[in-house]
Design a protein around this motif. Structure first.
Motif, PDB file in Angstrom:
ATOM      1  N   GLN A  69      35.262  40.077 -24.480  1.00  0.00           N
ATOM      2  CA  GLN A  69      36.419  40.431 -24.207  1.00  0.00           C
ATOM      3  C   GLN A  69      36.337  42.217 -24.103  1.00  0.00           C
ATOM      4  O   GLN A  69      35.366  42.820 -24.557  1.00  0.00           O
ATOM      5  N   PRO A  70      36.950  42.579 -23.167  1.00  0.00           N
ATOM      6  CA  PRO A  70      36.946  44.135 -22.745  1.00  0.00           C
ATOM      7  C   PRO A  70      36.835  45.075 -23.986  1.00  0.00           C
ATOM      8  O   PRO A  70      36.038  45.990 -23.833  1.00  0.00           O
ATOM      9  N   ALA A  73      33.366  45.031 -25.193  1.00  0.00           N
ATOM     10  CA  ALA A  73      32.090  45.253 -24.382  1.00  0.00           C
ATOM     11  C   ALA A  73      31.064  46.174 -24.625  1.00  0.00           C
ATOM     12  O   ALA A  73      29.718  45.912 -24.524  1.00  0.00           O
ATOM     13  N   CYS A 158      31.523  41.782 -19.245  1.00  0.00           N
ATOM     14  CA  CYS A 158      32.604  40.745 -19.577  1.00  0.00           C
ATOM     15  C   CYS A 158      32.389  39.646 -18.363  1.00  0.00           C
ATOM     16  O   CYS A 158      32.503  38.472 -18.873  1.00  0.00           O
TER      17      CYS A 158
END
Length: 208
Positions: A69-70, A73, A158
């Protein structure tokens, strides 16, 4: 260890090759045998007459993970180095014209010279704007800033993790800026990365 590579991640490079700007990252792979370590020389292969250099920022993956997930990252970036995505442009064009995969043009042995050392993210002035350059025979031929990537580092991590389970030690080649060109026997390539301490030589190889 996997070598995951991104194509056409700089608009100016896509334009110089006459390629369309991609709507999502273009992903391809190289095998471990593509790595050319420790600044060893690159021996021009007999199956191509048009090998091109492409300097890229390389991310070494810090840990295992899927569907990153961002917000997490950055945790997957262990260190930063430089690599060359050497490309047999004549073979690539032939494969494209026939609609064939073009691994033989990108993933051949020693097609990925890799910097002997990597630096920690904290050693860089701005992880969102990594500056790097390549000299060929003492003349600068490429100068890049990662802020110009179509798909930034965190987005690449991602994206690729949707398809491939990231593993500690994997390498992510993040694309090349404009200025790519052909190599000849006798050429010397030197790659530089800008750290908080200034311009640092990271990579050197000679074509034989």
């Amino acid at each position: 260890m996997k070598i995951i590579c991104i194509g056409r991640n700089y608009a100016a490079h896509a334009a110089e090759l006459g390629n369309a700007r991609p709507e999502r990252p273009i992903v391809f792979m190289k095998p471990g045998s593509a790595i050319l370590p420790n600044n060893k020389p690159f021996y021009y292969p007999e199956y191509s007459k048009d090998i091109h250099y492409e300097l890229e920022v390389v991310i070494k993956i810090a840990k295992n993970g899927r569907h990153v997930q961002p917000q997490f990252a950055l945790d997957y970036i262990d260190s930063i180095g430089l690599g060359l995505d050497l490309t047999a442009r004549d073979l690539q064009q032939e494969c494209k014209e026939k609609g064939h995969p073009w691994e033989i043009a990108k993933a051949f042995d020693q097609s990925a010279p890799l910097s002997p050392d990597f630096v920690a993210p904290a050693a860089l002035p701005d992880l969102g704007d990594i500056e790097f350059s390549l000299e060929k025979n003492g003349r600068e031929v490429q100068h890049g800033h990662s802020r110009l990537m179509l798909f930034p580092l965190t987005e690449l991590i991602c994206y690729v993790s949707q398809f491939f389970r990231l593993q500690k030690g994997d390498l992510l080649f993040t694309g090349t800026p404009e200025g790519v060109g052909p190599l000849s026997q006798g050429d010397e390539l030197v790659g530089y990365l800008w750290t908080k301490e200034g311009k640092k030589e990271m990579l050197r190889t000679r074509v034989k």
